[in-house]
Design a protein around this motif. Structure first.
Motif, PDB file in Angstrom:
ATOM      1  N   PRO A  29       0.795  -1.250   0.000  1.00 59.14           N
ATOM      2  CA  PRO A  29       0.000   0.000   0.000  1.00 59.14           C
ATOM      3  C   PRO A  29       0.818   1.287   0.000  1.00 59.14           C
ATOM      4  O   PRO A  29       0.337   2.322  -0.446  1.00 59.14           O
ATOM      5  N   ASN A  30       2.049   1.228   0.490  1.00 61.53           N
ATOM      6  CA  ASN A  30       2.869   2.436   0.562  1.00 61.53           C
ATOM      7  C   ASN A  30       3.848   2.569  -0.610  1.00 61.53           C
ATOM      8  O   ASN A  30       4.653   3.504  -0.651  1.00 61.53           O
ATOM      9  N   ALA A  31       3.774   1.630  -1.547  1.00 58.58           N
ATOM     10  CA  ALA A  31       4.707   1.641  -2.671  1.00 58.58           C
ATOM     11  C   ALA A  31       4.284   2.653  -3.728  1.00 58.58           C
ATOM     12  O   ALA A  31       3.095   2.950  -3.901  1.00 58.58           O
ATOM     13  N   LYS A  32       5.271   3.175  -4.448  1.00 58.49           N
ATOM     14  CA  LYS A  32       4.997   4.001  -5.618  1.00 58.49           C
ATOM     15  C   LYS A  32       5.006   3.083  -6.829  1.00 58.49           C
ATOM     16  O   LYS A  32       5.995   2.380  -7.076  1.00 58.49           O
ATOM     17  N   VAL A  33       3.900   3.062  -7.582  1.00 62.16           N
ATOM     18  CA  VAL A  33       3.738   2.119  -8.689  1.00 62.16           C
ATOM     19  C   VAL A  33       3.895   2.834 -10.028  1.00 62.16           C
ATOM     20  O   VAL A  33       3.219   3.834 -10.297  1.00 62.16           O
ATOM     21  N   TYR A  34       4.795   2.307 -10.849  1.00 59.51           N
ATOM     22  CA  TYR A  34       5.039   2.833 -12.189  1.00 59.51           C
ATOM     23  C   TYR A  34       4.495   1.824 -13.209  1.00 59.51           C
ATOM     24  O   TYR A  34       4.731   0.627 -13.078  1.00 59.51           O
ATOM     25  N   MET A  35       3.798   2.333 -14.217  1.00 57.63           N
ATOM     26  CA  MET A  35       3.313   1.467 -15.302  1.00 57.63           C
ATOM     27  C   MET A  35       4.160   1.720 -16.532  1.00 57.63           C
ATOM     28  O   MET A  35       4.197   2.842 -17.065  1.00 57.63           O
ATOM     29  N   PHE A  36       4.877   0.703 -16.990  1.00 59.17           N
ATOM     30  CA  PHE A  36       5.709   0.815 -18.189  1.00 59.17           C
ATOM     31  C   PHE A  36       4.938   0.179 -19.339  1.00 59.17           C
ATOM     32  O   PHE A  36       4.565  -0.995 -19.275  1.00 59.17           O
ATOM     33  N   CYS A  37       4.660   0.950 -20.401  1.00 60.56           N
ATOM     34  CA  CYS A  37       3.785   0.434 -21.447  1.00 60.56           C
ATOM     35  C   CYS A  37       4.075   1.054 -22.810  1.00 60.56           C
ATOM     36  O   CYS A  37       4.720   2.100 -22.916  1.00 60.56           O
ATOM     37  N   LYS A  38       3.572   0.410 -23.842  1.00 60.22           N
ATOM     38  CA  LYS A  38       3.602   0.992 -25.176  1.00 60.22           C
ATOM     39  C   LYS A  38       2.622   2.170 -25.187  1.00 60.22           C
ATOM     40  O   LYS A  38       1.592   2.147 -24.488  1.00 60.22           O
ATOM     41  N   ASP A  39       2.916   3.180 -25.986  1.00 63.14           N
ATOM     42  CA  ASP A  39       2.112   4.403 -25.929  1.00 63.14           C
ATOM     43  C   ASP A  39       0.648   4.183 -26.287  1.00 63.14           C
ATOM     44  O   ASP A  39      -0.232   4.885 -25.784  1.00 63.14           O
ATOM     45  N   TRP A  40       0.352   3.180 -27.146  1.00 66.06           N
ATOM     46  CA  TRP A  40      -1.043   3.031 -27.583  1.00 66.06           C
ATOM     47  C   TRP A  40      -1.961   2.415 -26.525  1.00 66.06           C
ATOM     48  O   TRP A  40      -3.179   2.429 -26.687  1.00 66.06           O
ATOM     49  N   VAL A  41      -1.388   1.879 -25.433  1.00 59.11           N
ATOM     50  CA  VAL A  41      -2.254   1.360 -24.367  1.00 59.11           C
ATOM     51  C   VAL A  41      -2.205   2.229 -23.109  1.00 59.11           C
ATOM     52  O   VAL A  41      -2.876   1.939 -22.125  1.00 59.11           O
ATOM     53  N   SER A  42      -1.427   3.300 -23.136  1.00 59.75           N
ATOM     54  CA  SER A  42      -1.254   4.128 -21.933  1.00 59.75           C
ATOM     55  C   SER A  42      -2.559   4.726 -21.426  1.00 59.75           C
ATOM     56  O   SER A  42      -2.733   4.923 -20.220  1.00 59.75           O
ATOM     57  N   ASP A  43      -3.494   4.994 -22.339  1.00 58.00           N
ATOM     58  CA  ASP A  43      -4.772   5.596 -21.927  1.00 58.00           C
ATOM     59  C   ASP A  43      -5.601   4.674 -21.038  1.00 58.00           C
ATOM     60  O   ASP A  43      -6.503   5.135 -20.329  1.00 58.00           O
ATOM     61  N   ILE A  44      -5.325   3.394 -21.073  1.00 56.42           N
ATOM     62  CA  ILE A  44      -6.030   2.444 -20.203  1.00 56.42           C
ATOM     63  C   ILE A  44      -5.732   2.752 -18.734  1.00 56.42           C
ATOM     64  O   ILE A  44      -6.583   2.568 -17.861  1.00 56.42           O
ATOM     65  N   THR A  61      10.844   2.367 -30.321  1.00 57.87           N
ATOM     66  CA  THR A  61      11.882   2.410 -29.296  1.00 57.87           C
ATOM     67  C   THR A  61      12.343   1.016 -28.904  1.00 57.87           C
ATOM     68  O   THR A  61      13.523   0.794 -28.607  1.00 57.87           O
ATOM     69  N   LEU A  62      11.419   0.071 -28.895  1.00 55.49           N
ATOM     70  CA  LEU A  62      11.736  -1.286 -28.435  1.00 55.49           C
ATOM     71  C   LEU A  62      11.944  -2.279 -29.577  1.00 55.49           C
ATOM     72  O   LEU A  62      12.089  -3.475 -29.335  1.00 55.49           O
ATOM     73  N   GLU A  63      11.944  -1.801 -30.814  1.00 53.93           N
ATOM     74  CA  GLU A  63      12.059  -2.724 -31.935  1.00 53.93           C
ATOM     75  C   GLU A  63      13.487  -3.218 -32.150  1.00 53.93           C
ATOM     76  O   GLU A  63      13.703  -4.281 -32.702  1.00 53.93           O
ATOM     77  N   SER A  64      14.474  -2.438 -31.709  1.00 51.25           N
ATOM     78  CA  SER A  64      15.862  -2.844 -31.881  1.00 51.25           C
ATOM     79  C   SER A  64      16.468  -3.242 -30.539  1.00 51.25           C
ATOM     80  O   SER A  64      16.005  -2.835 -29.469  1.00 51.25           O
ATOM     81  N   ILE A  66      19.428  -2.371 -29.391  1.00 55.07           N
ATOM     82  CA  ILE A  66      20.045  -1.188 -28.776  1.00 55.07           C
ATOM     83  C   ILE A  66      18.983  -0.302 -28.139  1.00 55.07           C
ATOM     84  O   ILE A  66      19.155   0.219 -27.030  1.00 55.07           O
ATOM     85  N   GLY A  67      17.844  -0.125 -28.842  1.00 54.03           N
ATOM     86  CA  GLY A  67      16.760   0.689 -28.301  1.00 54.03           C
ATOM     87  C   GLY A  67      16.209   0.105 -27.012  1.00 54.03           C
ATOM     88  O   GLY A  67      15.890   0.837 -26.062  1.00 54.03           O
ATOM     89  N   THR A  68      16.097  -1.213 -26.964  1.00 57.49           N
ATOM     90  CA  THR A  68      15.603  -1.887 -25.763  1.00 57.49           C
ATOM     91  C   THR A  68      16.559  -1.687 -24.594  1.00 57.49           C
ATOM     92  O   THR A  68      16.128  -1.403 -23.463  1.00 57.49           O
ATOM     93  N   ILE A  69      17.862  -1.818 -24.867  1.00 61.00           N
ATOM     94  CA  ILE A  69      18.877  -1.620 -23.828  1.00 61.00           C
ATOM     95  C   ILE A  69      18.827  -0.190 -23.294  1.00 61.00           C
ATOM     96  O   ILE A  69      18.845   0.052 -22.075  1.00 61.00           O
ATOM     97  N   LYS A  70      18.740   0.780 -24.205  1.00 66.10           N
ATOM     98  CA  LYS A  70      18.682   2.187 -23.798  1.00 66.10           C
ATOM     99  C   LYS A  70      17.450   2.450 -22.935  1.00 66.10           C
ATOM    100  O   LYS A  70      17.511   3.217 -21.968  1.00 66.10           O
ATOM    101  N   CYS A  71      16.349   1.836 -23.320  1.00 65.29           N
ATOM    102  CA  CYS A  71      15.100   2.022 -22.578  1.00 65.29           C
ATOM    103  C   CYS A  71      15.255   1.520 -21.142  1.00 65.29           C
ATOM    104  O   CYS A  71      14.827   2.166 -20.190  1.00 65.29           O
TER     105      CYS A  71
END
Length: 326
Positions: A29-44, A61-64, A66-71
């Motif tokens: 209950p005291n945790a800070k929760v982050y949602m990591f998602c593709k932009d097209w589902v963020s509105d959910i 961003t996640l297709e390569s 290197i992009g995945t590592i950077k993310c």
């Protein structure tokens, strides 16, 4: 404590991830929760009281590699304690590993176990996807937590004003289209269900459905029906769906949305498995039909599976009546 969740990539699956978020916050209950998602589902996830921050990324961003590592490296600044992945992809586990999170949790899949500090085995039983996600929290696996989407007062106000511009009040939502043509409800079937109706109908869909929506409207010129396919963002569509009287949905993400909003929803499943991906809500009716249609050669005697062509307008009205009085 800081906890991140790697979201599923599809709209429907993202809705089914909401019970996991609720259970996660109940456990921490005291945790800070982050949602990591593709932009097209963020509105959910917007306005959800159990989510503190949404980190959305574009598909490219996640297709390569290197992009995945950077993310993943960009997430190191958060200093995560836990990072859960709800997808079974190797890429998601790689993001978790590179993020520097103290603990990374997910299912064994695609030879990615070495990237996770806690790699779980999937159930050998056929279980609903929402329960699959909940099972990552062990004792919450058997809880019946329903997905719920949150609409703010300002969003509701916008929606009412927009409906007024459209010229409708509590229309019936039609979601006949799907990413897969195998899951789309045929135009002729929709026409049969709504012919001679005095109700307002609003057709929802993506930019890819614009022509199909126009074709449906052109075939229903004597009815009060409009298509808004591709006109609004996902979040705006969610708001407008919340104002619908009820919804007729193909096996698609929009059916999950209306169910999670509490809108009476009749969802039609052909090729898909409702035992795994059916929408979850207080007012949902699942109708499983044959696919593909074998026409005169049909020998289906399974009472749980119906012929889509034999479902009448009266059958729809009866099902809706039962849902609305629940």
């Amino acid at each position: 404590m800081k906890i991140a969740v790697y979201s599923p990539n599809w709209i429907g699956d993202s809705v089914l991830a909401l019970p996991f978020i609720k259970a996660l916050k109940a456990r921490y209950p005291n945790a800070k929760v982050y949602m990591f998602c593709k932009d097209w589902v963020s509105d959910i996830y917007r306005n959800h009281p159990d989510i503190d921050d949404i980190i959305s990324v574009q598909k490219a961003t996640l297709e390569s590699f290197i992009g995945t590592i950077k993310c993943g490296f960009r997430l190191r600044g958060i200093k995560l304690d836990y990072f859960f992945t709800l997808t079974d992809s190797f890429r998601s586990a790689l993001v978790l590993r590179v993020s520097g999170s103290s603990k990374t949790i997910g299912y064994k899949s695609q030879m990615r176990s070495f990237l996770l500090t806690d790699s779980r085995s999937k159930s050998k039983l056929t279980i609903h996807r929402a329960k699959k996600y909940l099972a990552l929290l062990s004792e919450y696996e058997k809880l019946k937590i329903k997905p719920y989407l949150y609409i703010s007062p300002n969003e509701e106000k916008w929606g009412l004003q927009e409906m007024k511009k459209i010229g409708m009040d509590e229309p019936i939502g039609l979601f006949p289209f799907s990413v897969s043509n195998n899951r789309t409800i045929p135009k002729s079937t929709i026409i049969k269900w709504i012919q001679n109706s005095q109700s307002d109908y609003l057709v929802f869909g993506s930019r890819n459905d614009i022509q199909k929506g126009k074709s449906l409207i052109d075939s229903c010129q004597k009815l009060s029906i409009q298509s808004i396919c591709g006109k609004y963002t996902l979040r705006q569509s969610i708001i407008l769906i919340s104002l619908c009287k009820y919804a007729l949905a193909a096996d698609s993400g929009l059916g999950h949305i209306s169910a999670a909003l509490g809108v009476p929803t009749i969802s039609f499943f052909g090729i898909g498995s409702p035992k795994v991906t059916a929408p979850v809500g207080k007012k949902v009716r699942i109708i499983k039909h044959c696919y593909p249609c074998k026409k005169d050669l049909c020998e289906n005697f399974n009472e749980e599976v119906v012929c889509l062509k034999k479902i009448s307008k009266q059958d729809i009205e009866h099902a809706v009546k039962k849902l609305t009085i629940q």
